[in-house]
Design a protein around this motif. Sequence first.
Motif, PDB file in Angstrom:
ATOM      1  N   MET A 172       0.808  -1.224   0.000  1.00 47.92           N
ATOM      2  CA  MET A 172       0.000   0.000   0.000  1.00 47.92           C
ATOM      3  C   MET A 172       0.840   1.272   0.000  1.00 47.92           C
ATOM      4  O   MET A 172       2.030   1.246   0.283  1.00 47.92           O
ATOM      5  CB  MET A 172      -0.957   0.008   1.180  1.00 47.92           C
ATOM      6  N   ILE A 201      -9.819   2.373  13.201  1.00 50.29           N
ATOM      7  CA  ILE A 201     -10.014   0.978  12.808  1.00 50.29           C
ATOM      8  C   ILE A 201      -8.807   0.142  13.239  1.00 50.29           C
ATOM      9  O   ILE A 201      -8.933  -0.980  13.720  1.00 50.29           O
ATOM     10  CB  ILE A 201     -10.273   0.863  11.282  1.00 50.29           C
ATOM     11  N   CYS A 202      -7.618   0.724  13.072  1.00 48.03           N
ATOM     12  CA  CYS A 202      -6.399  -0.012  13.415  1.00 48.03           C
ATOM     13  C   CYS A 202      -6.268  -0.159  14.935  1.00 48.03           C
ATOM     14  O   CYS A 202      -5.896  -1.209  15.431  1.00 48.03           O
ATOM     15  CB  CYS A 202      -5.184   0.715  12.838  1.00 48.03           C
ATOM     16  N   ILE A 250      -4.100  -3.205  16.490  1.00 45.93           N
ATOM     17  CA  ILE A 250      -2.696  -3.188  16.100  1.00 45.93           C
ATOM     18  C   ILE A 250      -2.066  -1.860  16.517  1.00 45.93           C
ATOM     19  O   ILE A 250      -0.959  -1.812  17.013  1.00 45.93           O
ATOM     20  CB  ILE A 250      -2.550  -3.374  14.561  1.00 45.93           C
ATOM     21  N   ALA A 258      -1.041   0.735  14.734  1.00 41.69           N
ATOM     22  CA  ALA A 258       0.152   1.087  13.954  1.00 41.69           C
ATOM     23  C   ALA A 258       0.149   2.553  13.551  1.00 41.69           C
ATOM     24  O   ALA A 258       1.172   3.073  13.125  1.00 41.69           O
ATOM     25  CB  ALA A 258       0.220   0.214  12.702  1.00 41.69           C
ATOM     26  N   LEU A 259      -1.000   3.217  13.659  1.00 42.86           N
ATOM     27  CA  LEU A 259      -1.104   4.591  13.162  1.00 42.86           C
ATOM     28  C   LEU A 259      -1.322   5.573  14.301  1.00 42.86           C
ATOM     29  O   LEU A 259      -1.961   5.242  15.302  1.00 42.86           O
ATOM     30  CB  LEU A 259      -2.283   4.694  12.183  1.00 42.86           C
ATOM     31  N   CYS A 273       2.589  -2.597  11.599  1.00 38.12           N
ATOM     32  CA  CYS A 273       1.493  -2.819  10.640  1.00 38.12           C
ATOM     33  C   CYS A 273       1.623  -4.207  10.008  1.00 38.12           C
ATOM     34  O   CYS A 273       2.717  -4.654   9.688  1.00 38.12           O
ATOM     35  CB  CYS A 273       1.567  -1.749   9.555  1.00 38.12           C
ATOM     36  N   VAL A 274       0.478  -4.872   9.817  1.00 38.29           N
ATOM     37  CA  VAL A 274       0.497  -6.224   9.260  1.00 38.29           C
ATOM     38  C   VAL A 274      -0.128  -6.280   7.855  1.00 38.29           C
ATOM     39  O   VAL A 274      -0.386  -7.352   7.330  1.00 38.29           O
ATOM     40  CB  VAL A 274      -0.224  -7.221  10.195  1.00 38.29           C
ATOM     41  N   SER A 275      -0.414  -5.116   7.282  1.00 38.27           N
ATOM     42  CA  SER A 275      -0.993  -5.032   5.928  1.00 38.27           C
ATOM     43  C   SER A 275      -2.376  -5.677   5.803  1.00 38.27           C
ATOM     44  O   SER A 275      -2.689  -6.250   4.761  1.00 38.27           O
ATOM     45  CB  SER A 275      -0.076  -5.679   4.876  1.00 38.27           C
ATOM     46  N   CYS A 276      -3.170  -5.585   6.845  1.00 40.49           N
ATOM     47  CA  CYS A 276      -4.510  -6.174   6.740  1.00 40.49           C
ATOM     48  C   CYS A 276      -5.403  -5.348   5.819  1.00 40.49           C
ATOM     49  O   CYS A 276      -6.406  -5.832   5.305  1.00 40.49           O
ATOM     50  CB  CYS A 276      -5.154  -6.290   8.112  1.00 40.49           C
ATOM     51  N   GLY A 277      -5.058  -4.063   5.650  1.00 41.84           N
ATOM     52  CA  GLY A 277      -5.793  -3.233   4.694  1.00 41.84           C
ATOM     53  C   GLY A 277      -7.098  -2.661   5.214  1.00 41.84           C
ATOM     54  O   GLY A 277      -7.839  -2.024   4.461  1.00 41.84           O
ATOM     55  N   GLN A 278      -7.393  -2.842   6.491  1.00 37.68           N
ATOM     56  CA  GLN A 278      -8.661  -2.306   6.991  1.00 37.68           C
ATOM     57  C   GLN A 278      -8.665  -0.785   6.990  1.00 37.68           C
ATOM     58  O   GLN A 278      -9.703  -0.152   6.786  1.00 37.68           O
ATOM     59  CB  GLN A 278      -8.951  -2.843   8.409  1.00 37.68           C
ATOM     60  N   CYS A 279      -7.483  -0.185   7.195  1.00 36.33           N
ATOM     61  CA  CYS A 279      -7.398   1.276   7.156  1.00 36.33           C
ATOM     62  C   CYS A 279      -7.697   1.783   5.750  1.00 36.33           C
ATOM     63  O   CYS A 279      -8.310   2.834   5.567  1.00 36.33           O
ATOM     64  CB  CYS A 279      -6.004   1.728   7.620  1.00 36.33           C
TER      65      CYS A 279
HETATM   66 FE1  SF4 Z   1      -3.382  -1.026  10.836  1.00 34.26          FE
HETATM   67 FE2  SF4 Z   1      -4.026  -2.979   9.113  1.00 34.26          FE
HETATM   68 FE3  SF4 Z   1      -3.832  -0.456   8.264  1.00 34.26          FE
HETATM   69 FE4  SF4 Z   1      -1.626  -1.755   8.956  1.00 34.26          FE
HETATM   70  S1  SF4 Z   1      -2.979  -2.257   7.243  1.00 34.26           S
HETATM   71  S2  SF4 Z   1      -2.131   0.343   9.534  1.00 34.26           S
HETATM   72  S3  SF4 Z   1      -2.382  -3.035  10.638  1.00 34.26           S
HETATM   73  S4  SF4 Z   1      -5.336  -1.271   9.747  1.00 34.26           S
END
Ligand code: SF4
Length: 579
Positions: A146, A162-163, A169, A171-172, A196-202
């Motif tokens: 991303m 969300i993160c 997590i 991360a932000l 960050c684990v790249s889940c993409g929810q952000c």
């Molecule tokens: Fe947080 Fe997931 Fe976004 Fe990374 S990808 S910043 S872990 S919500």
Amino acid sequence: TIALSINGIACAGFANETILSCARRYDVYIPTLCELEDIDHTPGACRVCLVEILQAGKDTAQIVTACNTPVRNGMEVQTRSKKARDMQRLQVELLMADHLQDCATCIRHGSCELQDLAQFVGLQQNRFFDRERTESRPVDQSSPSMVRDMRRCVRCQRCVAICRYHQKIDALAIEGSGMERVVALRDADGYPNSVCVSCGQCVLVCPTGALGERDETERALSYICDPNVVTVVQFAPAVRVAFGEEFGMPAGTNVEGQIIAACRKLGVDVVLDTNFAADVVIMEEGAELLARLKQGRRPTFTSCCPAWINFAEIHYPEVLPLLSSTKSPQQVLSTIAKSYLPAQLGVPAERIRVISIMPCIAKKDEAVRPQLSHDGHPETDLVLTTREFARLLRREGIDLKDLPSSQFDRPFMSAYSGAGAIFGTTGGVMEAAVRTIYALVNGRELDRIELTQLRGFEGLREASVDLGGPVGEVKVAMVHGLGDTRRLVESVLSGEANYDFIEVMACPGGCVDGGGSLRSKKAYLPLALKRRETIYNVDRAAKVRQSHNNPQVQALYRELLQAPNSEIAHQLLHTHYAS
Ligand code: SF4
Ligand code: HC0
């Protein structure tokens, strides 16, 4: 109840209700940007939900933010008065003051909430735009999956929420103050050293182009248009039930046949199905689980969700020995495409490029894992999210709605069982595995194929399953969303939890709501249930419903892999993890 009026209409509000929520119940639209149903938002962050109120007993009207002003008796709310409209417009203009003005080159063009808002308020000028300040904001290109572009951020803080609160997590973080505020990675100068684990929810909740997948549509086109390259496309279980929405079809429409037709129209050479590889994964993972149970090694965690793998590697490396070593279906299919397909097609492996279409951004991370490349050649060459695939079709002028359904042209690596199909929803991998493991142990099929005790939507579910024979009763758990995953992993590591097999999906809902799927402007995850229903219907309608009964899987073992967990199967289809 509380008696008030909104735009002259008598309304009944509830105690503690905000003007925004009351207006919504009466179908009165108030623009918002930071608010999104189902996520905790920081009220007043964007300040575009401005309305005018006149309170009984007071003779001056006031402008307030509707999302954090409670309704009161006698309140008269105006959402469309001149003053309210002017203030909403001014607020959007202020938001645009340090927002890049090049909408035409933004990946959100056409689906951006800020664009919609500018249209709604009738913005026709941009008096305060400060190019220098805007362009000085950071653009983070350090992740394979991303891009974080602070020149397009409106600091609504949905991503932070969300993160922090849903995925747990954190991360932000918001850094700086006033006009200098940006969303930053907490304690890190780039994704490689962030948590960050790249889940993409952000990315799913970002209203603008500030957070987005790394767009690879151009590279996809260069492969597809290169006559020397044989392009192989695979698409994930969940993509077929979510992709139609990109083209205005109802949620949960199964567009498998149209996706195949679209790939052909693009000029893709071979279209394969990740569902087939999901069946192969069950063969490997099932055999692996049984072997581990015999050795008394428990629990085993599934290994197909790449954001879960990132989570385990970054946050809980102690848990890595418990993960199944089986590669994910994406990698299994790519590996087979490059080791088996060349002979079938009569082309050298070097000319093949595998493109996978996934509802996930972490699959991009997975594709570049060093363990999954050989002599500089990755197994999966390119991952397109569902969103990018839609962008690619639009770039090529293809409308999915106009395409007749088509079928896989090569019978090989495209047939799948109902078990492979249900991988895309939480609980699906577990159910598919149990169907096959039961048959392996007992030499006969389960009496009841649909294991309803494994289905559901709670973040963490557990069940007992009788596998019969010498194995007997096993305890399984299914978890989706990383908040519940963290709790579960901690209870496994502390010895408190007692499971044999655990399925983890990092995205709430599983892949049907993956971080690479369509973004909703209304709510966080509004469509999961419809998509999931279709996935279960695909299983119900399938002729073959267990992975081990898929004739193409049987042929692959006969012709190439010999047996689950054989030496060659291990060499091709298993991997390792690193902290
Ligand atoms: Fe947080 Fe997931 Fe976004 Fe990374 S990808 S910043 S872990 S919500
Ligand atoms: Fe999934 Fe998958 S099911 S992770 O959720 O296992 O993305 O849909 O493709 O690989 O099959 C995503 C979906 C996949 C993989 C499969 C698994």
